[in-house]
Design a protein around this motif. Structure first.
Motif, mmCIF file in Angstrom:
data_model
loop_
_atom_site.group_PDB
_atom_site.id
_atom_site.type_symbol
_atom_site.label_atom_id
_atom_site.label_comp_id
_atom_site.label_asym_id
_atom_site.label_seq_id
_atom_site.Cartn_x
_atom_site.Cartn_y
_atom_site.Cartn_z
ATOM 1 N N TYR A 1 -82.374 26.251 -65.499
ATOM 2 C CA TYR A 1 -83.424 25.742 -66.381
ATOM 3 C C TYR A 1 -84.496 26.805 -66.623
ATOM 4 C CZ TYR A 1 -81.357 21.126 -65.940
ATOM 5 O OH TYR A 1 -80.501 20.067 -65.983
ATOM 6 N N LYS A 2 -84.801 27.613 -65.619
ATOM 7 C CA LYS A 2 -85.779 28.694 -65.786
ATOM 8 C C LYS A 2 -85.240 29.732 -66.783
ATOM 9 C CE LYS A 2 -89.801 29.939 -64.546
ATOM 10 N NZ LYS A 2 -90.922 29.264 -65.199
ATOM 11 N N HIS A 3 -83.951 30.041 -66.696
ATOM 12 C CA HIS A 3 -83.337 30.943 -67.687
ATOM 13 C C HIS A 3 -83.549 30.386 -69.089
ATOM 14 C CE1 HIS A 3 -80.131 33.412 -65.315
ATOM 15 N NE2 HIS A 3 -81.238 33.305 -64.634
ATOM 16 N N ILE B 1 -75.143 34.598 -72.065
ATOM 17 C CA ILE B 1 -74.131 33.845 -71.335
ATOM 18 C C ILE B 1 -74.549 33.745 -69.876
ATOM 19 C CG2 ILE B 1 -71.713 33.797 -70.585
ATOM 20 C CD1 ILE B 1 -71.054 35.407 -73.142
ATOM 21 N N SER B 2 -74.460 32.535 -69.351
ATOM 22 C CA SER B 2 -74.780 32.314 -67.946
ATOM 23 C C SER B 2 -73.837 31.265 -67.384
ATOM 24 C CB SER B 2 -76.228 31.836 -67.800
ATOM 25 O OG SER B 2 -76.523 31.587 -66.441
ATOM 26 N N LEU C 1 -77.586 25.664 -77.470
ATOM 27 C CA LEU C 1 -76.964 25.843 -76.162
ATOM 28 C C LEU C 1 -75.543 25.296 -76.244
ATOM 29 C CD1 LEU C 1 -77.230 26.555 -73.119
ATOM 30 C CD2 LEU C 1 -78.051 24.208 -72.780
ATOM 31 N N ILE C 2 -74.582 26.126 -75.886
ATOM 32 C CA ILE C 2 -73.185 25.714 -75.848
ATOM 33 C C ILE C 2 -72.795 25.608 -74.377
ATOM 34 C CG2 ILE C 2 -70.817 26.300 -76.471
ATOM 35 C CD1 ILE C 2 -72.054 28.062 -78.724
ATOM 36 N N LEU C 3 -72.318 24.449 -73.998
ATOM 37 C CA LEU C 3 -71.892 24.216 -72.620
ATOM 38 C C LEU C 3 -70.375 24.282 -72.576
ATOM 39 C CD1 LEU C 3 -74.256 21.202 -71.910
ATOM 40 C CD2 LEU C 3 -74.583 23.575 -71.183
ATOM 41 N N ALA C 4 -69.849 25.298 -71.925
ATOM 42 C CA ALA C 4 -68.401 25.511 -71.888
ATOM 43 C C ALA C 4 -67.812 24.846 -70.648
ATOM 44 C CB ALA C 4 -68.074 26.997 -71.911
ATOM 45 N N TRP D 1 -72.180 32.377 -58.365
ATOM 46 C CA TRP D 1 -71.142 32.989 -57.554
ATOM 47 C C TRP D 1 -69.853 32.200 -57.776
ATOM 48 C CZ3 TRP D 1 -75.184 30.126 -55.594
ATOM 49 C CH2 TRP D 1 -74.849 28.900 -55.011
ATOM 50 N N ARG D 2 -68.751 32.798 -57.433
ATOM 51 C CA ARG D 2 -67.449 32.124 -57.557
ATOM 52 C C ARG D 2 -67.191 31.385 -56.248
ATOM 53 N NH1 ARG D 2 -63.217 32.883 -60.989
ATOM 54 N NH2 ARG D 2 -64.191 34.775 -61.779
ATOM 55 N N PRO D 3 -67.019 30.071 -56.303
ATOM 56 C CA PRO D 3 -66.730 29.340 -55.062
ATOM 57 C C PRO D 3 -65.423 29.816 -54.436
ATOM 58 C CG PRO D 3 -67.387 27.822 -56.795
ATOM 59 C CD PRO D 3 -67.180 29.177 -57.439
#
Length: 135
Positions: A50-52, A23-24, A61-64, A29-31
């Motif tokens: 992208y490096k991850h 999970i990433s 890949l799931i984009l939440a 950081w939290r704005p």
């Protein structure tokens, strides 16, 4: 928090958990004020995201949520309701990597819009089918 607990339940529903799932976030950081990140902030972090992906080499890949979906898929004029539940393929040329990708509703959104959980469940079932194909 509550969104994290819902994420755990969503992962569990498809046979996944935080130990077998990477999970990433799209920014690291939290704005301030928990606002949405700016395009500048996202663009500063995207090379690291992208490096991850190049290092992890996920099969799926799931984009939440709307923000990662719009930026990772380069569909900035589309909303999450238009993108969710559809399979996309992203290509990382430097790693010669193709990743099957599905946008879903973010758990925090589902807490605010519980009527959308039915759609989220359909998305999760489709993701589970894809996981079963590759394992």
């Amino acid at each position: 928090g509550q969104a994290g607990k819902l994420l755990d339940k969503m992962l569990e529903a498809i046979g996944q958990n935080r130990k077998n799932t990477y999970i990433s976030n799209i920014i690291f950081w939290r704005p301030p004020g928990n606002r949405n990140p700016t395009e500048e902030e996202i663009n500063a972090c995207l090379p690291f995201v992208y490096k991850h992906l190049e290092i992890i080499k996920p099969k799926i890949l799931i984009l939440a949520g709307a923000i990662p979906s719009k930026f990772i898929l380069n569909k900035r004029d589309s909303g999450i309701t238009q993108l969710r539940g559809k399979w996309f393929e992203i290509k990382l040329d430097e790693a010669d990597l193709k990743i099957k990708t599905m946008p879903i509703y973010h758990p925090a959104f589902l807490l605010r819009q519980p009527a959308r959980k039915r759609e989220a469940w359909e998305d999760l079932k489709n993701i589970k089918k894809e996981i079963e194909k590759i394992t």
